[in-house]
Design a protein around this motif. Structure first.
Motif, PDB file in Angstrom:
ATOM      1  N   LYS A  88     -10.767   2.855   3.160  1.00  0.00           N
ATOM      2  CA  LYS A  88      -9.733   2.034   2.549  1.00  0.00           C
ATOM      3  C   LYS A  88     -10.273   0.631   2.335  1.00  0.00           C
ATOM      4  O   LYS A  88     -10.903   0.058   3.221  1.00  0.00           O
ATOM      5  CB  LYS A  88      -8.527   1.972   3.485  1.00  0.00           C
ATOM      6  N   PHE A  89      -9.984   0.085   1.175  1.00  0.00           N
ATOM      7  CA  PHE A  89     -10.515  -1.236   0.869  1.00  0.00           C
ATOM      8  C   PHE A  89     -10.172  -2.239   1.970  1.00  0.00           C
ATOM      9  O   PHE A  89     -11.041  -2.940   2.488  1.00  0.00           O
ATOM     10  CB  PHE A  89      -9.953  -1.745  -0.459  1.00  0.00           C
ATOM     11  N   ASN A  90      -8.886  -2.285   2.325  1.00  0.00           N
ATOM     12  CA  ASN A  90      -8.480  -3.331   3.252  1.00  0.00           C
ATOM     13  C   ASN A  90      -9.117  -3.154   4.620  1.00  0.00           C
ATOM     14  O   ASN A  90      -9.517  -4.123   5.246  1.00  0.00           O
ATOM     15  CB  ASN A  90      -6.956  -3.361   3.369  1.00  0.00           C
ATOM     16  N   ASP A 124       0.845  -1.189   0.000  1.00  0.00           N
ATOM     17  CA  ASP A 124       0.000   0.000   0.000  1.00  0.00           C
ATOM     18  C   ASP A 124       0.879   1.237   0.000  1.00  0.00           C
ATOM     19  O   ASP A 124       1.736   1.387   0.863  1.00  0.00           O
ATOM     20  CB  ASP A 124      -0.895  -0.013   1.237  1.00  0.00           C
ATOM     21  N   PHE A 125       0.683   2.069  -0.971  1.00  0.00           N
ATOM     22  CA  PHE A 125       1.492   3.282  -1.073  1.00  0.00           C
ATOM     23  C   PHE A 125       0.606   4.500  -0.823  1.00  0.00           C
ATOM     24  O   PHE A 125      -0.348   4.748  -1.555  1.00  0.00           O
ATOM     25  CB  PHE A 125       2.120   3.372  -2.463  1.00  0.00           C
ATOM     26  N   TYR A 141      -2.255   4.261  -3.409  1.00  0.00           N
ATOM     27  CA  TYR A 141      -2.413   3.195  -4.388  1.00  0.00           C
ATOM     28  C   TYR A 141      -2.088   1.853  -3.770  1.00  0.00           C
ATOM     29  O   TYR A 141      -1.247   1.749  -2.885  1.00  0.00           O
ATOM     30  CB  TYR A 141      -1.524   3.454  -5.603  1.00  0.00           C
ATOM     31  N   GLN A 142      -2.772   0.864  -4.250  1.00  0.00           N
ATOM     32  CA  GLN A 142      -2.622  -0.468  -3.705  1.00  0.00           C
ATOM     33  C   GLN A 142      -2.101  -1.386  -4.799  1.00  0.00           C
ATOM     34  O   GLN A 142      -2.651  -1.428  -5.890  1.00  0.00           O
ATOM     35  CB  GLN A 142      -3.993  -0.940  -3.227  1.00  0.00           C
ATOM     36  N   ALA A 189      -6.472   2.575  -7.028  1.00  0.00           N
ATOM     37  CA  ALA A 189      -6.865   3.242  -5.793  1.00  0.00           C
ATOM     38  C   ALA A 189      -6.943   2.251  -4.650  1.00  0.00           C
ATOM     39  O   ALA A 189      -7.359   1.108  -4.830  1.00  0.00           O
ATOM     40  CB  ALA A 189      -8.218   3.915  -5.985  1.00  0.00           C
ATOM     41  N   ASP A 190      -6.532   2.706  -3.469  1.00  0.00           N
ATOM     42  CA  ASP A 190      -6.634   1.821  -2.316  1.00  0.00           C
ATOM     43  C   ASP A 190      -7.840   2.159  -1.454  1.00  0.00           C
ATOM     44  O   ASP A 190      -8.011   1.628  -0.377  1.00  0.00           O
ATOM     45  CB  ASP A 190      -5.349   1.864  -1.484  1.00  0.00           C
TER      46      ASP A 190
END
Lengths: 539, 664
Positions: free
Chosen positions: B208-210, B68-69, B86-87, B140-141
């Motif tokens: 955030k997705f995660n 993950d950036f 960004y992921q 995108a993350d």
């Protein structure tokens, strides 16, 4: 409180006034000196903008209260004071004002041909009044600036306006002034009330914040302030003065009206009626939310059916300001910061739209969409700017409005999800009318011979539009530098609001209510605790 | 190569946008080729960076393939905080590889296709802007940045559909696309906000997705279903599914490279990507999964029926795209996320190829798009013909071609997966057969028999220039061999795609299991997809059945459109109402117009002329008039005539006297 000893706010208020007075001494027979006068006024407004820049530098992000405060006793017998200050809520609105006035003078360079001198004086005078109203912390001082604002605007519409200018100017003046009368009464009552309870009558806003006003009184006072501000915003259904005023006003007038004057209404809610009357504003919340939703959808639909571009943009303002109101009354940090941000965005985007409409009006002397078509081919640079303004207006991600709207919606979904869902629908309607306009004006074949040879924007016009276009994207990708300066003030606002609201709640549930059955009382108090719970999540 | 370089992938196209957008007009005057060098170079560089990161990702063990950036803070207010970040994980890299790769090829193709256009730089600016948005969408993350890409691609789609805006029809089509997509975005945004605020109520303030997926177990099941359905409605607009597919066929008004890039290979698959990205959420809601599968299957079938009757070469391909997207959703809906994504990949190869070939045809025919005026182009345009045939064989699913493997995988999953059913499989099968039929109809009508174009047009027919044919060749190779990436175990393959994507689809499910502390939350479908070995015999039988039917359909097309060409016309005449129904696309546009658009338009005019002017402003003005009247009434007492004052004075005096004398 203030590490900055220079009276910068007073300078900001009175420098334009000084320049306006200076302009009076120049002769302007037969428009000989007009070019010179324009330059002076432009220089004055740019200097004003430069003076306002140190505000950003010396404004401390961590101080929740007022900064750059100046306090000078004025009329002692009435305890009137010249009391001005700035916090995170008003900072950006002041910046918006100083940013837009030079652009307005620039866009009127060739648009205004008659009585140029007086036009410029009116603009500078208006700037003085607007900044004064934004930084006043004394109710009478605020009221003074608030009313004074009307005069140059009235003249702008009435003297340099279109065909129905007299009707529109009078309507604008009477409508807004009528609302303000209620506010004046409420202000005087507040003075009386403070005298009665503390023994010292005051118009000092910060002192008045501390008052504990009985709930029944509060409701009346809040209603009076609300009427004044609601007309100014304008909240549906008090909006009909707006399209008329916009359509008749010269471009500069429309821009100032949309970009700054309307914000006085929303700012008024935030600065005066909400913190002064927390309980009453909370009671008003469902009504405001309903009217704001109605305004969002109604404004958008009516905008869609307009044949006149300027009217379309005017109705879109009703829609956009509905968003702002929803954000403010969501009463959490996202809602309020989003609301303030959206005030700025609306100023930037709608200001840009009015400027652009003015530019083609100057070329064609019509604003009816049916008279245009295919302009993108003839005026490619104009097409780019109009596209940027359109994108900003419909809140495409990456533009400024997206940030404002998403914050407002987050705030709204936390407080009233159903209202939030309706508010999101504005997103669809916004695209419908804006793309409708863009298509009718810019796309298709060039059907009208008069449009085929229109000159594209000249250097002055590009210089007018470029700062706005850049701002649209800067505010869209880097909202942090704007929002960050609001954080402390808005946090404080919410904290104070919740604190006082809880106090009133406790007071209300403690006092015996004659007509209330026991069950209802329990319902109310449990509702109160629920709401308090919700508010503690206000961050 | 560091993973942090991921930011370069969107930066390159953005720089391209800035240079061409701001200076393009001047660059074109000096040196036109600089414009496409900048634009193609930007995308090419993005592709190279993606390739580098992809290789690096492959070098990591499967469970470590997540990076993950965080670039910078975008919006921050109180607890609400969103980054531009960004992921890098198998799914995002998988998408980014073919998006930048196919995107680059189509950029190159555009050099030839758009060479005579006066707005050359504008075209490449928009294309680069599209790449920027699409890359943001994929990498995108978090939901909000993805939404930026999501709306950004919609905007570029609008700009590019109405690229030739002097024709009002193009502008209208562009607007239709944007508005329809906004309707979808409405649902999307509501879903996102509901998700945010409900997770927020549990203390998880993140988009955030995660974060969202690992805390999804906190949400009650019915809410997950609502959110999934809202998201899916958003996807139906972007990926052209029932009920919001209506904009895609009209979108063919744009230049053909745009149709290939945006409306076939990349943008329209965003919905598939998104559902796959949210596989954790969807796995929690069997009902939402089922809706996805049913809508996908129905769209696949429904669009295929329309494609059979269309005569515009691009419209056939457009409906075919809608139909193929339906396939992908069918795959996702039955829990075969990897199969759906695999079809995204193969489809991007062969559909881009088909569109680019149709572009060559249109280019050669001088803008003609009606297949009834074509024919016999086989000899005049051999490269185009060969490429288009390869693309058609791939989409029809002939064994060995890429489309065969991906389509078959979906059909098999629809049949065998616990989420699937025989009806879904049957609908999918019918759509596959129809696909083969209408695609060969296209081939036969365009490239076989005699040429039906006018003499003058025939004279100009020529093979396309190198910049256009080279991309065709590359895509042809990919269309043939791309399928080898996902050869299923039953055919002795490794199914690399599924294994590569497994960390995203499998681990996501696993995370939830851990977090929830039990298997009850997660639907069994996902857990089973990868693991359970199935009986190969049944799979072979179905595969054979499909293949035979596809051959039958090709033969039918050959008979109807080469041998006995009068038959289709007679069939149409025999069933005029049914034919018209299909030809007019089931009258969906007309229905939407009468049910939604016209009433709303009438309502808006009523609001303005009825409510606003008469009622509200009438009230305002009559208030003012009321005071004027009051003034007038009072005014008459102040007439200025002394006689009147005297009379009223006298009356008053007598009145007072009378009062004191009689009343008191």
């Amino acid at each position: 409180m203030n590490h900055f000893s220079f009276p910068i706010l007073s300078t900001l208020i009175f420098f334009p006034l000084l320049c306006a007075i200076l302009l009076m001494f120049f002769r302007s027979e037969e428009g000989k000196n007009d070019e010179f006068l324009r330059r002076i006024a432009l220089a004055a407004s740019i200097i004003e903008f430069l003076i306002s820049l140190p505000l950003l530098k010396y404004f401390s992000d961590s101080i929740p209260g007022m900064q750059f405060v100046e306090y000078i006793p004025w009329v002692k017998s009435l305890s009137l004071n010249y009391f001005v200050g700035l916090d995170g809520i008003s900072l950006w609105l002041v910046m918006l004002t100083t940013f837009f006035v030079p652009l307005c003078i620039l866009c009127s360079w060739t648009y205004i041909k008659q009585k140029v001198k007086y036009f410029l004086i009116a603009m500078l005078f208006l700037e003085c009044a607007m900044i004064g109203a934004l930084v006043s912390l004394d109710l009478i001082l605020f009221y003074l600036f608030w009313e004074v604002m009307l005069i140059p605007m009235f003249l702008l519409i009435g003297v340099w306006g279109g065909e129905r200018r007299i009707y529109s100017a009078v309507k604008f003046f009477l409508y807004t002034a009528a609302g303000s009368i209620f506010m004046l009464v409420a202000i005087i009552y507040l003075y009386y009330f403070s005298y009665k309870t503390t023994g010292v009558g005051t118009f000092n806003l910060l002192e008045l914040y501390k008052l504990n006003i009985p709930i029944s009184t509060q409701l009346w006072l809040c209603a009076a302030f609300t009427v004044a501000f609601a007309i100014k915003v304008p909240i549906f259904p008090l909006h009909t003065w707006l399209p008329d005023a916009h359509v008749e006003a010269p471009t500069a007038g429309s821009v100032i009206l949309a970009a700054i004057l309307l914000k006085m209404g929303t700012y008024g809610f935030l600065r005066f009626s909400m913190p002064l009357f927390p309980y009453a504003s909370h009671e008003l919340m469902p009504i405001i939310a309903f009217l704001a939703i109605a305004g969002i959808i109604y404004g958008a639909l009516v905008a869609w059916s307009q044949p006149d571009m300027k009217k379309l943009v005017a109705y879109s303002s009703v829609s956009h300001l509905g968003y702002v109101m929803i954000g403010l009354f969501a009463l959490n940090i996202q809602g309020i910061e989003g609301g303030i941000y959206q005030m700025l965005n609306h100023g930037v985007n709608t200001g840009a739209l009015f400027l652009l409409v003015g530019m083609i009006y100057e070329r064609r002397h019509t604003r009816l969409m049916d008279d245009f078509g295919g302009l993108a081919k003839v005026m490619p640079i104009f097409a780019i700017f109009l596209m940027i303004a359109t994108l900003g207006s419909v809140a495409v991600p990456g533009t400024n409005s997206f940030v404002g709207e998403i914050l407002i919606l987050v705030g709204a979904f936390r407080t009233y999800p159903v209202v939030g869902v309706f508010a999101v629908s504005g997103m669809v309607f916004g695209v419908v009318y804006m793309l409708w306009m863009y298509q009718k004006v810019m796309f298709g074949p060039v059907t009208n011979e008069a449009n085929s040879k229109l000159p594209d924007l000249n250097k002055r016009e590009i210089a007018t539009m470029l700062p706005i276009a850049v701002l649209v994207f800067v505010m869209g990708f880097f909202p942090g530098m704007f929002l960050h300066k609001m954080d402390a003030s808005v946090n404080n606002f919410i904290y104070q609001y919740q604190h006082k609201y809880a106090m009133y709640q406790a007071e209300k549930s403690a006092s015996p209510v004659a007509h209330c059955s026991k069950g209802a009382k329990i319902a109310i108090s449990s509702q109160a605790t629920l709401k308090n719970g919700a508010y503690s999540l206000g961050r | 190569m560091k993973f942090d370089l991921v930011r370069l992938i969107p930066i390159f196209p953005l720089v391209g946008v800035l240079i061409n957008g701001l200076l393009g007009r001047r660059i074109v005057e000096k040196n036109k080729s600089l414009v496409h060098w900048i634009a193609c170079g930007a995308v090419g560089l993005s592709f190279l960076v993606t390739l580098g990161l992809f290789v690096k990702l492959l070098g990591l063990p499967a469970d470590k393939r997540l990076y993950d950036f965080t670039w910078f803070t975008w919006i921050s207010s109180g607890v609400f905080h969103v980054n531009i970040g960004y992921q890098i994980d198998p799914l995002s890299m998988f998408m980014c590889m073919f998006v930048t790769g196919v995107g680059f090829l189509i950029h190159v193709y555009s050099i030839g296709y758009m060479s005579h256009d006066e707005s050359y730089f504008r075209f490449f600016t928009y294309l680069n802007l599209f790449m920027f948005s699409m890359i943001n969408l994929i990498l995108a993350d978090n939901f909000l940045l993805m939404f930026l890409g999501w709306e950004g691609v919609g905007l570029c789609s609008y700009l590019l559909i109405s690229f030739w805006f002097s024709d009002l029809a193009n502008a209208v089509a562009g607007k239709k696309a944007f508005v329809t997509n906004r309707v979808g975005d409405f649902f999307f945004a509501v879903g996102m906000l509901v998700l945010l605020t409900h997770l927020g109520a549990h203390g998880v303030w993140s988009l955030k997705f995660n974060d969202v997926f690992s805390h999804a177990y906190l949400l009650p099941p019915h809410l997950v279903t609502i959110i999934c359905l809202l998201f899916f409605l958003g996807c139906t607009a972007k990926s052209a599914q029932i009920p919001l597919y209506i904009w895609l066929p009209d979108a063919m008004a744009g230049p053909t490279p745009v149709s290939a890039l945006i409306h076939a290979a990349t943008m329209v698959t965003a919905g598939v990507y998104f559902v796959a990205r949210c596989n954790v959420l969807y796995s929690m809601s069997p009902f939402a999964m089922h809706v996805v599968a049913v809508v996908g299957a129905l769209t696949a079938f429904f669009a295929a029926t329309i494609a059979v009757t269309q005569n515009d070469i691009k419209k056939v391909l457009a409906y075919s795209t809608v139909s193929q997207l339906g396939y992908m959703f069918l795959g996702l809906g039955v829990g075969a996320f990897a199969a759906g994504l695999f079809h995204v990949l193969t489809h991007s190869f062969f559909k881009a190829l088909l569109f680019l070939c149709s572009g060559c045809v249109i280019h050669a025919m001088g803008g003609e798009q009606d297949m009834r005026n074509m024919g016999g182009l086989r000899k005049k345009m051999p490269i185009t013909f060969a490429s288009m045939l390869i693309g058609t064989l791939a989409i029809a699913g002939l064994p060995g071609f890429s489309g065969f493997f991906s389509k078959d995988e979906i059909l098999w999953q629809a049949y065998s997966s616990p989420q699937g059913s025989h009806i879904l499989w049957l609908i999918g099968l019918l759509a596959a057969v129809m696909t083969a039929f209408y695609m060969f109809r296209l081939i036969f009508m365009t490239f076989f028999n005699e040429c039906r174009a006018s003499e003058e047009v025939q004279h100009h027919i020529h093979e396309a220039p190198k910049t256009m044919t080279v991309p065709l060749m590359v895509l042809s190779v990919l269309s043939i061999f791309g399928g080898l990436l996902g050869v299923p175990a039953s055919l002795g393959g490794m199914n690399r795609v599924e294994h590569f994507l497994h960390p995203v689809f499998g681990l996501g499910a696993g995370k939830i299991l851990q977090a929830a502390g039990g298997p009850s939350v997660i639907h069994k479908a996902v857990a089973q997809t990868a693991a359970e070995p199935h009986s190969f015999a049944l799979e072979y039988e179905l595969m054979l059945l499909t293949t035979l039917l596809v051959f039958a359909a090709i033969f039918a097309a050959y008979v109807l459109y080469v041998k006995k060409r009068d038959v289709p016309g007679r069939i149409a005449e025999g069933n005029p109402s049914f034919y018209q129904l299909l030809l007019n696309k089931w009258y969906i546009d007309e229905i939407y117009e009468t049910v939604f658009i016209n009433p709303l338009r009438a309502f808006s005019i009523f609001l303005w002329k009825g409510i606003d002017v008469v009622v509200i402003d009438g009230l305002v003005n009559s208030t003012a008039a009321f005071f004027v009247k009051c003034g007038n009434v009072c005014k008459s007492t102040q007439s200025g005539y002394v006689q009147r004052y005297a009379v009223s004075f006298m009356v008053g005096v007598f009145g007072l006297i009378a009062y004191f004398m009689y009343v008191r």
